[in-house]
Design a protein around this motif. Structure first.
Motif, PDB file in Angstrom:
ATOM      1  N   ARG A 185     -14.111 -28.504   1.993  1.00 25.22           N
ATOM      2  CA  ARG A 185     -15.079 -28.584   0.892  1.00 25.22           C
ATOM      3  C   ARG A 185     -14.774 -27.551  -0.181  1.00 25.22           C
ATOM      4  N   PRO A 186     -15.303 -27.782  -1.383  1.00 21.44           N
ATOM      5  CA  PRO A 186     -15.024 -26.823  -2.467  1.00 21.44           C
ATOM      6  C   PRO A 186     -15.591 -25.449  -2.103  1.00 21.44           C
TER       7      PRO A 186
ATOM      8  N   LYS B 179     -14.724 -24.985  -7.961  1.00 20.79           N
ATOM      9  CA  LYS B 179     -15.065 -26.399  -7.767  1.00 20.79           C
ATOM     10  C   LYS B 179     -13.858 -27.214  -7.290  1.00 20.79           C
TER      11      LYS B 179
ATOM     12  N   GLY C 285     -16.800 -23.296  -3.887  1.00 18.74           N
ATOM     13  CA  GLY C 285     -18.012 -22.989  -4.654  1.00 18.74           C
ATOM     14  C   GLY C 285     -19.281 -23.528  -4.024  1.00 18.74           C
ATOM     15  N   SER C 286     -19.147 -24.365  -2.973  1.00 19.01           N
ATOM     16  CA  SER C 286     -20.353 -24.837  -2.285  1.00 19.01           C
ATOM     17  C   SER C 286     -20.831 -23.816  -1.255  1.00 19.01           C
TER      18      SER C 286
ATOM     19  N   LEU D 150     -22.090 -25.739  -9.794  1.00 19.82           N
ATOM     20  CA  LEU D 150     -21.384 -25.699  -8.503  1.00 19.82           C
ATOM     21  C   LEU D 150     -22.015 -26.688  -7.530  1.00 19.82           C
ATOM     22  N   PRO D 151     -21.194 -27.192  -6.593  1.00 17.79           N
ATOM     23  CA  PRO D 151     -21.733 -28.168  -5.636  1.00 17.79           C
ATOM     24  C   PRO D 151     -22.760 -27.542  -4.694  1.00 17.79           C
ATOM     25  N   ARG D 152     -23.704 -28.379  -4.261  1.00 18.75           N
ATOM     26  CA  ARG D 152     -24.712 -27.906  -3.314  1.00 18.75           C
ATOM     27  C   ARG D 152     -24.077 -27.658  -1.969  1.00 18.75           C
TER      28      ARG D 152
END
Lengths: 402, 377
Positions: free
Chosen positions: B266-267, B259, B269-270, A395-397
């Motif tokens: 923004r995604p 994602k 998942g961030s 997953l993105p930070r």
């Protein structure tokens, strides 16, 4: 996996009979209320016993003075030490599982020759990573090191340095380039704890003990020769240490949790009565709780066996180490929480704590307070979830976190 | 039984995954939801050809003689694709009844057909209330003379497509009789009840004074309680394998979505709130996989599997449900629709959790072992 462990039954027998002869009976009673000096003295003695038995540095190659045990032998060793209720080898954890592996991994031949034999001979190490403003965000450390010829001059403050009062050496993270992005300006040093300019102040913890310290550094001079890895490359070196911190150590802890935590919990429930004077073991809610913790403990053990199997059969550890750290921490804390809650008022009377018993002293409220060392130390459970999310799931930070 | 090697098992898993991705994709599963029997016979034949039903059945009965762990690979893959196919009821539980039966003749007659897929079995192990406690079975049997079965069994997994039913009956004196009855025999009625998980069907089986020849009994009349309890345990272990597969896959789908779905530029998942949900889901999947391993290892090790089954199902049942439940939350509004697959996984794991005894019931067994006997250490 079971087959591979069974093949080592002879080794298990050796360890078991060594434990029968060497684990001192009554050590828990003797360590009840022990002060810092008595604690350290006992551990130096126990460390020497383990060394004589060849079990002090089980994971190191024999040419470095270790036991040369493979992973499965280590699993068996830890199972047997837990089975015999041996004291934990706590005084040397940083030396054996953090400093040592990092030096083996990142050290020069000269550094290995200088430090490793000392570790096997019982040098005590501490870890100077965290700072008041660098906890979960470890990369934001501010302790400065300025190069002066063939030395660094180090000034700053470290916190949560365990066993600092006893330590001979300290693995230390310092900032060498304040202008670089924060992960790129960190250097990894080894500091002699007898150097001028070090002041140690024990931190009194919520459980009344002072295992951890604050360490103040005022122009401490550390030779450049004691730098591990390149200047400003300390972050990479650190990550190898943190990984080893979470590896095989948990095998021992999980086995002790199973025997001394869950086992003691079940024994306690069998003797406790509820407020009406009925056996607590007849209460449906309590029975459900006991079964739940039993199943969770079995699952943790299997997670570790699977991790070890993957290393043995498939040659590498993936993200399991972060998962088992999180699962272990939360199970430890959950069990101590349940037991404290069930014990009621009688659990609120403080007794002299049993030192050297690790995370299961048998005093539930004390162990409950201590369990936060696991859900916060070595990466909080929240940081573990970030690591699992980002490394295992990709997953993105969080934006803004470089 | 010798297990396949790690490499053979990986190969087996890959080929199962390929077949089911091709033949049991979302659209194909959905078509079966509305189908009256919900059973794709052509897919069943393909599975049979690949030997999936013969894995753990002995070589003398037309099987491969491999391990439960090898069959577990298939159960896991079926869960991943929420595939409608009566493998759990027929190949695991039904066959188990015959494999452990003292009635050699009956095993020799039926097991080769189960292994080849030509015979489908279903096992009726729950009473009207859904309980698997032997004294709460609601099919009764005579205690003397010729065996006659009478009463109702409910929640019988995929009985509507079975050729033969393994019936558990209580004799009123604490004993259990296990008998094999033809689904089409006089006095036997099988009615599918509407259930939330339409990838499997639950049937109500009514037996109206059905006489059973001794040759169709799995053991001696009234003497099958231990085998009955084993069948429930084995079923529970199979349901865990299925649930772990379903949980693993719905996590993959939710993770991909987290994602790709953007909110606040923004995604999602961030965001740690979502990331930590997904991390907890992975911890639950890996822990449930470990729980399944405990139980499968107990079966393959020849141990009495009841304790391990209770550990596995009481842990992994709720954990896999948590995974599918949290997945719906991660998907948000789309996860609440019929159109999205999230509900297929959620319903599948919820049924798996309940299918062979609730988690609380299994924990009662564990508690009795831990607290009621002599101290173990």
């Amino acid at each position: 996996m079971i087959d591979e462990l069974k093949a080592l039954d002879g080794f298990r027998d050796d360890v078991r009979s060594w434990c029968e002869q060497h684990v001192p009976p009554g050590w828990r009673e003797a360590q009840a209320g022990a002060d810092h000096r008595q604690f350290a003295e006992f551990h130096r003695w126990w460390g020497a016993e383990l060394r004589d038995g060849g079990y002090f540095a089980p994971h190191w190659p024999t040419e470095l003075g270790g036991g040369g045990f493979d992973l499965l032998q280590q699993v068996i060793l830890f199972e047997e030490l837990a089975r015999a209720d041996a004291p934990r080898n706590s005084l040397y954890q940083v030396a054996l599982y953090n400093a040592g592996p990092t030096i083996i991994h990142a050290g020069t031949d000269e550094q290995k020759a200088k430090f490793l034999p000392d570790i096997v001979q019982g040098a005590v190490w501490c870890q100077g990573f965290s700072e008041p403003n660098a906890g979960s965000d470890l990369a934001s450390i501010e302790t400065r090191a300025v190069r002066d010829g063939d030395e660094y001059v180090v000034t700053g403050q470290k916190v949560w340095t365990s066993m600092a009062l006893e330590a001979d050496w300290c693995i230390l993270l310092v900032r060498t380039d304040p202008t670089a992005p924060k992960r790129k300006g960190i250097t990894y040093l080894v500091m002699d704890m007898r150097s001028q300019g070090i002041e140690i102040r024990p931190i009194k913890q919520s459980n009344g003990q002072s295992e951890f310290c604050e360490t103040f550094l005022d122009e401490v001079r550390v030779p450049v020769a004691y730098r591990l890895g390149a200047e400003n490359d300390g972050w990479g070196v650190t990550n190898s240490t943190l990984a080893s911190e979470r590896g095989v150590v948990i095998v021992e802890l999980a086995e002790r949790l199973r025997r001394n935590g869950l086992g003691a919990f079940i024994d306690a429930v069998r003797t406790w009565t509820d407020e009406a004077g009925r056996p607590m073991s007849s209460d449906a809610g309590v029975r459900d709780l006991v079964a739940r913790r039993h199943a969770e403990t079995a699952v943790l053990r299997q997670l570790l066996l699977t991790m070890v199997t993957n290393i043995v059969r498939r040659g590498g550890v993936g993200n399991e180490a972060s998962i088992v750290k999180l699962v272990y921490s939360e199970l430890l804390q959950g069990l101590m929480n349940d037991a404290t809650s069930l014990q009621g008022l009688s659990g609120q009377i403080e007794r002299p704590p049993v030192m050297s018993a690790g995370w299961e002293t048998g005093d539930w409220m004390y162990d409950y307070l201590n369990s936060f060392a696991w859900t916060i130390g070595g990466g909080t459970s929240e940081i573990m979830r970030n690591i699992i999310g980002e490394r295992a799931l990709g997953l993105p930070r969080e934006p803004g976190v470089a | 039984m010798p297990a396949l090697s790690d490499a053979e098992r990986d190969e087996f898993r890959d080929s199962a995954r390929r077949l089911l991705a091709d033949r049991s994709a979302s659209g194909q599963v959905r078509a079966l939801l509305d189908d009256e029997t919900g059973f794709d016979r052509s897919l069943w034949s393909s599975m049979a050809e690949l030997g999936w039903f013969a894995i753990h059945i002995g070589e003398s009965h037309g099987g491969m003689g491999a391990s439960y762990g090898d069959l577990a690979v298939i159960l896991h893959e079926l869960g991943r694709q929420v595939t409608p196919a009566p493998v759990l009821g027929s190949v695991l539980v039904g066959a188990e009844a015959l494999i452990r039966s003292s009635n050699e003749g009956l095993a020799a007659e039926l097991l080769p057909g189960v292994a080849s897929g030509e015979i489908v079995l279903a096992a009726a192990l729950a009473g009207e209330s859904g309980s698997h406690a032997p004294d709460r079975l609601t099919v009764s049997c005579t205690t003397a003379g010729p065996t006659v079965l009478d009463g109702v069994a409910r929640f019988v997994l995929d009985a509507h497509v079975a050729d033969h039913l393994v019936i558990a009956a209580a004799n009123g004196e604490g004993g259990v009789t296990l008998a094999v009855v033809d689904r089409s025999a006089p006095g036997v009625t099988v009615e599918v009840e509407p259930s939330f998980d339409r990838t499997r069907r639950l049937a109500r089986v009514t037996l109206d004074q059905v006489a059973v020849d001794d040759a169709r009994l799995l053991g001696r009349p009234g003497a099958d309680r231990a085998l009955f309890e084993r069948l429930v345990a084995v079923g529970a272990i199979g349901a865990v394998c299925d649930a772990v597969g379903a949980a693993e896959r719905v996590l993959e789908i939710a993770n991909t979505y987290a994602k790709e779905r953007f909110q606040f530029e923004r995604p999602i998942g961030s965001f740690q709130a979502v990331k930590h949900h997904l991390a907890n889901m992975l911890v639950d999947v890996e822990s449930s996989r470990a729980a399944a391993t405990i139980a499968i290892d107990a079966l393959d090790g020849g141990d009495d599997p009841r304790s391990a089954a209770a550990i596995a199902t009481s842990f992994a049942g709720p954990a896999c449900t948590r995974v599918a439940h949290t997945a719906v939350q991660v998907f948000g509004g789309i996860g609440f629709t019929w159109e999205h697959d999230a509900h297929l996984f959620l319903k599948r794991v919820r049924l798996d959790e309940a299918l062979f005894g609730t988690p609380a019931w299994h924990r009662q067994h564990l508690a009795a072992e831990l607290l009621d006997g002599e101290p173990s250490v």
